[in-house]
Design an enzyme around this catalytic site. Structure first.
Site, short mmCIF file in Angstrom:
data_model
loop_
_atom_site.label_atom_id
_atom_site.label_comp_id
_atom_site.label_asym_id
_atom_site.label_seq_id
_atom_site.Cartn_x
_atom_site.Cartn_y
_atom_site.Cartn_z
N LYS A 45 -12.93 -3.49 15.63
CA LYS A 45 -14.29 -3.99 15.82
C LYS A 45 -14.49 -4.54 17.23
O LYS A 45 -15.54 -4.38 17.83
CB LYS A 45 -14.59 -5.09 14.79
CG LYS A 45 -14.87 -4.58 13.39
CD LYS A 45 -15.29 -5.74 12.50
CE LYS A 45 -15.64 -5.25 11.10
NZ LYS A 45 -16.06 -6.38 10.22
N LYS A 104 -9.98 -0.59 -1.80
CA LYS A 104 -10.23 -0.47 -3.24
C LYS A 104 -11.70 -0.40 -3.60
O LYS A 104 -12.09 0.32 -4.52
CB LYS A 104 -9.55 -1.62 -3.98
CG LYS A 104 -10.13 -2.99 -3.71
CD LYS A 104 -9.35 -4.08 -4.40
CE LYS A 104 -8.05 -4.37 -3.71
NZ LYS A 104 -8.19 -4.98 -2.37
N GLU A 128 -2.43 5.00 -3.15
CA GLU A 128 -1.53 4.09 -3.87
C GLU A 128 -1.82 2.63 -3.55
O GLU A 128 -1.74 1.76 -4.42
CB GLU A 128 -0.08 4.43 -3.49
CG GLU A 128 0.96 3.65 -4.26
CD GLU A 128 1.10 4.14 -5.70
OE1 GLU A 128 0.74 3.36 -6.61
OE2 GLU A 128 1.57 5.27 -5.91
N GLU A 189 -8.03 -15.87 -0.15
CA GLU A 189 -8.88 -15.89 1.03
C GLU A 189 -9.68 -17.18 1.09
O GLU A 189 -9.78 -17.92 0.11
CB GLU A 189 -9.84 -14.70 0.99
CG GLU A 189 -9.17 -13.35 0.92
CD GLU A 189 -8.49 -12.96 2.22
OE1 GLU A 189 -8.79 -13.59 3.25
OE2 GLU A 189 -7.64 -12.05 2.18
N LYS A 204 -9.93 -2.10 -9.14
CA LYS A 204 -8.64 -1.44 -9.35
C LYS A 204 -8.59 -0.75 -10.71
O LYS A 204 -8.04 0.35 -10.84
CB LYS A 204 -7.52 -2.47 -9.23
CG LYS A 204 -7.35 -3.03 -7.83
CD LYS A 204 -6.35 -4.17 -7.80
CE LYS A 204 -6.17 -4.74 -6.41
NZ LYS A 204 -5.25 -5.91 -6.38
N GLY A 301 -0.21 -8.30 0.01
CA GLY A 301 0.55 -8.71 1.18
C GLY A 301 0.67 -7.60 2.19
O GLY A 301 0.52 -6.42 1.87
#
Length: 424
Positions: A45, A104, A128, A189, A204, A301
């Site tokens: 960005k 996702k 995945e 977060e 998910k 992670g």
């Protein structure tokens, strides 16, 4: 030999993890693929910000510059949101690149479109990393679908929520304190809504549904509830009764309909996901031949997610890859493991005023405990609690996972049992 040229879209936590993994595991990748994998460009960005990357790497804010890299073969996407991720990957496929994503939200909405386009172009979409970080569930389900039919998927798909519920139970702390701890540790977060309200797990689950059944339920029909209303007192009572609260994502296709939810549920020691704690994810798949298959691992992670993306890379580029061209999973009329023509009963914990509750479902009290003005009841009733909830707006209901069984003709006891509840 010429190197395999790749590009990264996004250089946040996940993007940096992919870059790091490709460098630290360069020799292993070269041994597997026969060629070196080199990041040639990174889309960002802010082009003025200093990045710790090799001098030859193109840093740009213009996606066209990425597509114009000579000989580009693979595009890793690690940005947030439906757009521009979907457009970028669609254009990359048109350009002849394989694409690998960790997005996702985008893939839950547009995954089928990308997969169909990739098949038509003889390209590959790796995803995945969209579901459970370093837990290889996409590859596992794809392998099972070579022969098996899949009946159901039950999973813990969000490491943040699992960490919070684990620490509330083990340390006796209230929700808001554990959330702050999760944020300090980097597990949550600054704005944790996607995790604690169940959206992350929902997206998910929709990805796993598309893979397992070839389609998803209507999104608005999926029951979604987060963990914000789970209290320390509730967890304490459940613990004394031998239950843990788990934020479970579940989907079963029964003939022409889906039964699906993302919500807090109670599990006992016999439930396969009972021991999945802290930031771990786990997915249990019920199949026609292999029975119940469970995969567990790190759910999020930098490096676990990067691992999933790099493994996708090796899968597509190995010369004798056996990847499936298209999911052709189907569910036969015999696919359900339950007889839907028979009444099913299940166990629930209901929490309400000590005056009791009213309802039309068949109810039997198995256990009870009074805490101040609240009564905790472990009950057995018909699996549908819609009417019970409709007539008791303040009632809190937790379903006990894995406790469904056939009714045994107790309908004549209904009025008596309801009186027992009302007269508490």
């Amino acid at each position: 030999m010429a190197p395999i040229k790749a590009a990264l879209l996004g250089f946040g936590t996940v993007g940096q993890g992919v870059y790091e993994a490709l460098k630290t595991h360069r020799e292993q990748l070269q041994a597997v693929l026969g060629e070196e994998v080199v990041i040639e460009g990174i889309l960002v960005k802010d082009g003025s910000k200093k990045r710790e990357v090799d001098d030859h790497v193109l840093i740009t804010t213009d996606f066209d510059e990425i597509l114009n890299i000579d000989g580009l073969e693979v595009v890793f996407e690690a940005i947030v949101g439906e757009e521009p991720g979907f457009t970028y990957l669609s254009r990359a496929l048109d350009k002849g690149c394989h694409v690998i994503t960790a997005n996702k939200v985008m893939f839950a909405r547009h995954g089928r479109t990308l997969l169909d386009k990739a098949e038509a172009l003889d390209r590959y979409v790796g995803y995945e990393a969209t579901t459970a970080g370093g837990t290889p569930i996409i590859r596992s389900i794809s392998q099972l679908l070579q022969v098996n039919e899949i009946y159901s998927v039950e999973a813990i798909l969000n490491g943040t929520s699992n960490f919070i519920l684990t620490n509330m139970r083990e340390k006796g702390l209230p929700f808001h304190e554990v959330l702050k701890s999760a944020q300090k540790l980097g597990y949550a977060e600054a704005d944790p809504a996607s995790d604690i309200e169940g959206y992350d797990a929902f997206y998910k689950l929709m990805i796993l549904s598309e893979l397992s059944f070839g389609e998803t339920p209507k999104w608005e029909d999926v029951e979604r509830k987060g963990i914000t209303e789970v209290t320390a007192e509730q967890i304490s009572v459940f613990k004394d009764w031998g239950y843990k609260v788990k934020h479970l994502a579940r989907i079963r296709r029964d003939r022409d309909q889906f039964i699906s939810s993302v919500k807090p549920m109670l599990v006992d020691a016999d439930y396969p996901l009972y021991g999945v704690e802290d930031v771990q994810n786990a997915i249990m798949v019920e199949t026609s031949l292999a029975g119940k298959v469970t995969v567990q691992g790190a759910g999020a992670g930098k490096l676990p997610t990067a691992s999933a993306m790099v493994e996708d890379l090796t899968y597509v580029l190995q010369p004798h890859s056996l990847r499936r061209k298209k999911n052709s999973a189907s569910i036969s009329e015999e696919g359900s493991t339950e007889d839907t023509n028979s009444t099913l009963v299940g166990e629930y914990v209901v929490i309400g005023s000590s005056e009791g509750f009213h309802g039309a479902d068949e109810v039997e009290i198995l256990k009870q405990e009074v805490k101040g003005d609240l009564v905790y009841l472990l009950i057995e009733c018909q699996v549908s609690t819609a009417l019970l909830l409709e007539e008791n707006r303040d009632l809190v209901v937790y379903e006990v996972a894995g406790k469904l069984k056939k009714a045994e003709g107790r309908a004549e006891q209904k009025d008596l049992l309801l009186k027992k509840v009302i007269n508490l």
